[in-house]
Design an enzyme around this catalytic site. Structure first.
Site, PDB file in Angstrom:
ATOM      1  N   ARG A 241     -15.729 -27.115 -52.155  1.00  0.00           N
ATOM      2  CA  ARG A 241     -16.842 -26.205 -51.901  1.00  0.00           C
ATOM      3  C   ARG A 241     -18.144 -26.999 -51.885  1.00  0.00           C
ATOM      4  O   ARG A 241     -18.376 -27.855 -52.734  1.00  0.00           O
ATOM      5  CB  ARG A 241     -16.914 -25.110 -52.979  1.00  0.00           C
ATOM      6  CG  ARG A 241     -15.924 -23.972 -52.750  1.00  0.00           C
ATOM      7  CD  ARG A 241     -16.337 -23.139 -51.554  1.00  0.00           C
ATOM      8  NE  ARG A 241     -15.442 -22.056 -51.242  1.00  0.00           N
ATOM      9  CZ  ARG A 241     -14.455 -22.113 -50.354  1.00  0.00           C
ATOM     10  NH1 ARG A 241     -14.192 -23.258 -49.738  1.00  0.00           N
ATOM     11  NH2 ARG A 241     -13.731 -21.056 -50.074  1.00  0.00           N
ATOM     12  N   GLU A 270     -24.390 -24.208 -44.891  1.00  0.00           N
ATOM     13  CA  GLU A 270     -23.575 -24.374 -43.686  1.00  0.00           C
ATOM     14  C   GLU A 270     -23.968 -23.333 -42.648  1.00  0.00           C
ATOM     15  O   GLU A 270     -24.011 -22.145 -42.974  1.00  0.00           O
ATOM     16  CB  GLU A 270     -22.089 -24.237 -44.029  1.00  0.00           C
ATOM     17  CG  GLU A 270     -21.579 -25.314 -44.969  1.00  0.00           C
ATOM     18  CD  GLU A 270     -20.118 -25.133 -45.372  1.00  0.00           C
ATOM     19  OE1 GLU A 270     -19.539 -24.074 -45.042  1.00  0.00           O
ATOM     20  OE2 GLU A 270     -19.561 -26.033 -46.007  1.00  0.00           O
ATOM     21  N   HIS A 298     -16.530 -28.088 -42.262  1.00  0.00           N
ATOM     22  CA  HIS A 298     -15.731 -27.125 -43.030  1.00  0.00           C
ATOM     23  C   HIS A 298     -14.427 -26.842 -42.271  1.00  0.00           C
ATOM     24  O   HIS A 298     -14.043 -25.690 -42.034  1.00  0.00           O
ATOM     25  CB  HIS A 298     -16.501 -25.819 -43.247  1.00  0.00           C
ATOM     26  CG  HIS A 298     -15.993 -25.026 -44.421  1.00  0.00           C
ATOM     27  ND1 HIS A 298     -16.832 -24.362 -45.289  1.00  0.00           N
ATOM     28  CD2 HIS A 298     -14.733 -24.773 -44.865  1.00  0.00           C
ATOM     29  CE1 HIS A 298     -16.113 -23.732 -46.211  1.00  0.00           C
ATOM     30  NE2 HIS A 298     -14.837 -23.967 -45.967  1.00  0.00           N
TER      31      HIS A 298
END
Length: 341
Positions: A241, A270, A298
């Site tokens: 994370r 993000e 990601h």
């Protein structure tokens, strides 16, 4: 047979063919591709029977307050820090995740980032593209090293941490780990070493890899103090994370030369801000940082097979609860006794 309405507020794709292949005509989908909950009409929040949410949107207490009919929320993935699970418990809404998808992809990705850095792939590719003749050199990649015999330190040894540890062993690295939540003896089945403190791991590891959930306790788990405790010349990997790592501190540690390299699949914001010093220096291929940073968007979870798995499994979790009252992979067990106040 009832038909339940399921809201997907931040879908990756417009089509829901995979979900419908599992649910048939038992679920009616309302699909949006938003990041901001306010972009989804209030009526959708108030009338949905269940929510399948990805990682692009945050379900905060004010949004959860609108859930008049919602019977459950499923995170289409593993991490659930984008859902206020306490607010859900107050409303008597169970939150579930999908822990049985993407483990191998994420573990592979961690090692891919490491190998990209320590084998100089990015540097070699750039110099060959610039000049296939003059760039045909092995020398000059800043992080290239032998990893056989290096100490790989895993913070967290759940499903993914274990899968990564096994792969690191396959590259003949010595694996140590820190995880106060895993029962004693887990290390014996893997043939690795457990350390008692994170500080000991930082002091010994050549590579530090993060495999923990994001919570108030783990936010900025790796910041300036922790980076200073790591061995000079170490490598940091984060495929867990983004909020676990203070990237301002990472920038400083790279700039000073204390940290040799970093591989990040996740970031605190993000998509990232292009003007952040770390992002800007990397994009500009500034000489001091060239070849020392690996970013991916990601994407560690992603493969066609993994993508299908998470969509199928999350839909099955919804069906099991709505039609059979069978709750799987619940992450806020207090929901059965709604919190008052």
């Amino acid at each position: 047979m009832p038909v339940y309405r399921v809201l997907i507020p931040d879908a990756h794709l417009d089509d829901q063919e995979i979900e419908k292949s599992v649910s048939g005509d038992r679920l009616d989908y309302a699909v949006y591709r938003e990041r901001d909950p306010s972009a989804v009409p209030d009526e959708e929040w108030r009338t949905c029977d269940a929510i399948q949410i990805w990682h692009k949107m945050k379900l905060t207490a004010d949004v959860i307050a609108k859930l008049d009919r919602c019977k459950m929320i499923v995170r289409v993935g593993v991490g659930y820090d984008n859902v206020d699970t306490v607010a859900c418990a107050r409303k008597g809404i169970p939150v579930c995740n999908v822990p049985n998808y993407g483990t191998t992809e994420v573990a592979d990705h961690a090692l891919a980032l490491l190998l990209y850095l320590v084998r100089g792939i990015g540097t070699y590719e750039r110099q060959l593209r610039a000049d296939p003749v003059k760039g045909f050199l092995a020398e000059g990649a800043p992080v290239v090293r032998r990893i056989r015999g290096a100490t790989f330190g895993a913070i967290g040894l759940g499903r993914i941490g274990t899968a990564v540890a096994r792969r690191a062993q396959g590259f003949d690295m010595k694996v140590i780990y820190y995880d106060p939540y895993v029962s004693e003896g887990h290390e014996l089945g893997l043939g690795i070493e457990r350390v008692k403190t994170a500080e000991e791991l930082y002091a010994r590891a050549d590579i530090v890899s993060l495999h923990t959930p994001l919570s108030p306790e783990t936010r900025n788990y790796i910041a300036a103090r922790q980076l200073a405790q790591m061995k000079k010349g170490s490598i940091l990997l984060n495929i867990a994370r983004g909020g676990l790592v203070d990237i301002d501190a990472v920038y400083d540690a790279l700039k000073s030369g204390h940290l040799d390299a970093v591989g990040l699949d996740v970031l605190p914001v993000e998509p990232p801000r292009p003007d952040h010093p770390l992002i800007s220096a990397w994009r500009g291929n500034e000489p001091w940082i060239a070849g020392r940073v690996a970013f991916t968007p990601h994407a560690a979870f992603f493969s066609e097979a993994g993508y299908i798995d998470t969509r199928v499994f999350s839909t099955e979790i919804v069906l099991d609860f709505l039609f059979h009252n069978h709750l799987r992979n619940n992450v806020n067990p207090g929901w059965r006794t709604p919190i008052l106040g």
